[in-house]
Design a protein around this motif. Structure first.
Motif, PDB file in Angstrom:
ATOM      1  N   HIS A 289     -16.963  33.860 -59.232  1.00 57.80           N
ATOM      2  CA  HIS A 289     -17.588  34.664 -58.189  1.00 57.80           C
ATOM      3  C   HIS A 289     -16.948  36.050 -58.198  1.00 57.80           C
ATOM      4  O   HIS A 289     -15.747  36.190 -58.463  1.00 57.80           O
TER       5      HIS A 289
ATOM      6  N   TRP B  35     -23.848  34.491 -60.134  1.00 60.51           N
ATOM      7  CA  TRP B  35     -23.741  34.696 -58.692  1.00 60.51           C
ATOM      8  C   TRP B  35     -24.463  35.982 -58.309  1.00 60.51           C
ATOM      9  O   TRP B  35     -24.363  36.980 -59.014  1.00 60.51           O
TER      10      TRP B  35
ATOM     11  N   LEU C 162     -23.552  32.794 -49.873  1.00 59.65           N
ATOM     12  CA  LEU C 162     -23.398  32.505 -51.291  1.00 59.65           C
ATOM     13  C   LEU C 162     -24.774  32.206 -51.865  1.00 59.65           C
ATOM     14  O   LEU C 162     -25.565  31.462 -51.264  1.00 59.65           O
TER      15      LEU C 162
ATOM     16  N   SER D 139     -28.872  28.502 -52.464  1.00 58.82           N
ATOM     17  CA  SER D 139     -28.061  29.150 -51.432  1.00 58.82           C
ATOM     18  C   SER D 139     -27.137  28.133 -50.799  1.00 58.82           C
ATOM     19  O   SER D 139     -27.448  26.941 -50.711  1.00 58.82           O
ATOM     20  N   TRP D 140     -25.982  28.615 -50.371  1.00 57.81           N
ATOM     21  CA  TRP D 140     -24.984  27.752 -49.727  1.00 57.81           C
ATOM     22  C   TRP D 140     -25.475  27.354 -48.356  1.00 57.81           C
ATOM     23  O   TRP D 140     -25.849  28.188 -47.542  1.00 57.81           O
TER      24      TRP D 140
ATOM     25  N   VAL E 239     -16.693  29.616 -46.137  1.00 57.45           N
ATOM     26  CA  VAL E 239     -16.799  30.682 -47.118  1.00 57.45           C
ATOM     27  C   VAL E 239     -15.888  31.844 -46.754  1.00 57.45           C
ATOM     28  O   VAL E 239     -15.157  32.377 -47.593  1.00 57.45           O
TER      29      VAL E 239
ATOM     30  N   TRP F 229     -25.536  22.722 -51.013  1.00 60.90           N
ATOM     31  CA  TRP F 229     -26.345  23.727 -51.700  1.00 60.90           C
ATOM     32  C   TRP F 229     -27.822  23.367 -51.581  1.00 60.90           C
ATOM     33  O   TRP F 229     -28.212  22.222 -51.779  1.00 60.90           O
TER      34      TRP F 229
END
Length: 438
Positions: free
Chosen positions: A25, A66, A75, A90-91, A98, A124
């Motif tokens: 990331h 990412w 995220l 997407s998270w 996060v 996710w």
């Protein structure tokens, strides 16, 4: 200068299957690894599994990236698969995890107490499928702002997509362009980073965003946006005698704010560095586009109201300014250029890791004496040297990918500042390596 590459404890758990690539990331201590039909996200703090992305693709995930430029609590990942689609994820977990990094310090290889295994997989969310390619997707990459996404495929095309969502969590994407100048599979795409000099070549011509693509046809092509969604090939780089497996722009700012150089590696066993031959500024031409100028405003200020017949040529002149010393005995699958030290590491089918450094010449780290046609020179360029090598780094297995990565683990003296190498191979083991210079 000398160097040592020493193994650190591998990431856990082992994946027990071929892994294609591991991508850190841009700011957080996370590493996403593509393997089988899923992605495993590891914590760089604990070198252990953080979460997993499963169920989105019907075939192996070949590549992952990412999305930059999002809010700190968000995220988002894009995956490219052998099923010819790209997936947007997407998270969906606790946003505090996060921003605080709390869960990044927890090994979640197994569901936590009181948590069902299926629930652990739902952190996710698979939001959107980007379809259009006819064959497997080989590479995906975001532009520095995160506005544009490039995908490339075995179908010989490069697609450029735009994030048109009004809010960061809107999943709306449009196809901007389909680029089909390559004559064979397109293996990789890469955008020029957002560093000083990146907009320099755009002045008065076209947008600041620069995309490069590498192909099975042994060439590299450079692309820019000439107009609203109209992308054109401004250069074709020829010199490799085999498939160009990948490429990466230099992230270290160059002296004099020169345009970033481009690193390419190939099945011919060579690693090349290319430089843009920049034209001198013409009298009356502004020295810069101005801070905060967007790609669209740069285009409009340079071309607005000028007839097509009066526009300057869109062609760019790139030259091979270095060929790194030959180390590998087989195909080079991956190389990585450090944004911190400027060192380059490479690996490939022979399972060897090699580390290179640019030799200073007259107090300058720029190239000292290289040739545009590298075949007219000895392949060991005098401007680069091999610092060290690690043979059979993954035992008898091929290594598919190598990347520089910031260290956040307990062994780091300066967390978030020190760098390590991470290799990904056919053995399914993700291996970090400590690099020290002497």
């Amino acid at each position: 200068m000398g160097a040592k590459i020493e193994p650190l404890p591998p990431f856990t758990p082992d994946l027990y299957q071929r892994a294609w690539a591991s991508v850190p990331h841009p700011t957080l201590p996370l590493l996403a690894t593509a393997h089988a039909n899923s992605v495993t996200v590891f914590s760089l703090s604990t070198l252990s599994k953080h979460s997993a992305l499963t169920g989105g693709h019907s075939r192996s995930v070949r590549t992952v990236t990412w999305q930059p430029g999002l809010k700190s609590h968000q995220l988002r990942l894009v995956t490219g698969s052998f099923d010819a689609s790209a997936g947007l994820w997407s998270w969906n977990g606790d946003n505090n995890e996060v921003t605080s990094g709390e869960r990044l310090e927890v090994d979640v290889t197994k569901p936590q107490e009181g948590e069902e295994e299926e629930e652990a997989k739902e952190d996710w969310e698979f939001n959107l499928v980007l379809e259009g390619h006819e064959n497997e997707i080989k590479s995906v990459a975001f532009s520095p702002s995160g506005q544009f996404l490039a995908t490339c495929s075995r179908d010989k095309t490069v697609w450029i997509w735009e994030d048109v969502g009004v809010e960061d969590d809107d999943d709306e994407w449009e196809t901007l362009a389909v680029l089909n100048d390559h004559d064979a599979d397109v293996k990789a795409v890469a955008w020029a980073p957002d560093v000083p000099g990146r907009t320099k070549g755009a002045r008065g011509k076209y947008s600041a965003d620069v995309l490069a693509s590498a192909s099975y046809d042994n060439t590299v092509r450079i692309w820019r946006e000439e107009g609203e969604g109209e992308w054109v090939c401004v250069a074709c780089l020829e010199g490799h005698n085999g498939t160009v497996w990948g490429l990466q722009f230099e992230s270290c700012p160059r002296r004099g704010d020169k345009f970033p150089r481009l690193l390419t590696w190939s099945a011919d066993g060579s690693i090349r560095i290319w430089s843009l031959k920049e034209e001198p500024e013409e009298e009356g031409e502004e020295a810069d586009t101005g801070s905060g100028a967007t790609a669209g405003s740069i285009f409009r200020s340079g071309l607005g109201g000028i007839p097509n017949t009066m526009r300057r040529s869109l062609r760019e002149d790139w030259e091979c300014t270095a060929v790194l010393p030959k180390v590998h005995t087989r195909e080079i699958y991956s190389a990585t250029w450090s944004a911190k030290t400027g060192m380059i590491a490479s690996t490939g089918s022979d399972g060897t890791i090699a580390l290179y450094a640019e030799v200073e010449a007259d107090g300058d780290t720029e190239m000292a004496n290289t040739a545009a046609d590298a075949e007219t020179k000895d392949s060991a360029s005098p401007a680069w040297k091999v610092l060290t090598t690690v043979p059979v780094a993954h035992g008898p297995y091929e290594i598919n990918h190598i990347t520089w990565c910031k260290r956040f683990d307990s062994g780091a003296e300066r967390k978030g500042e020190e760098e390590m190498l991470v290799t990904t191979g056919d053995d399914g083991v993700i291996r970090p390596w400590k690099v020290t210079t002497q």
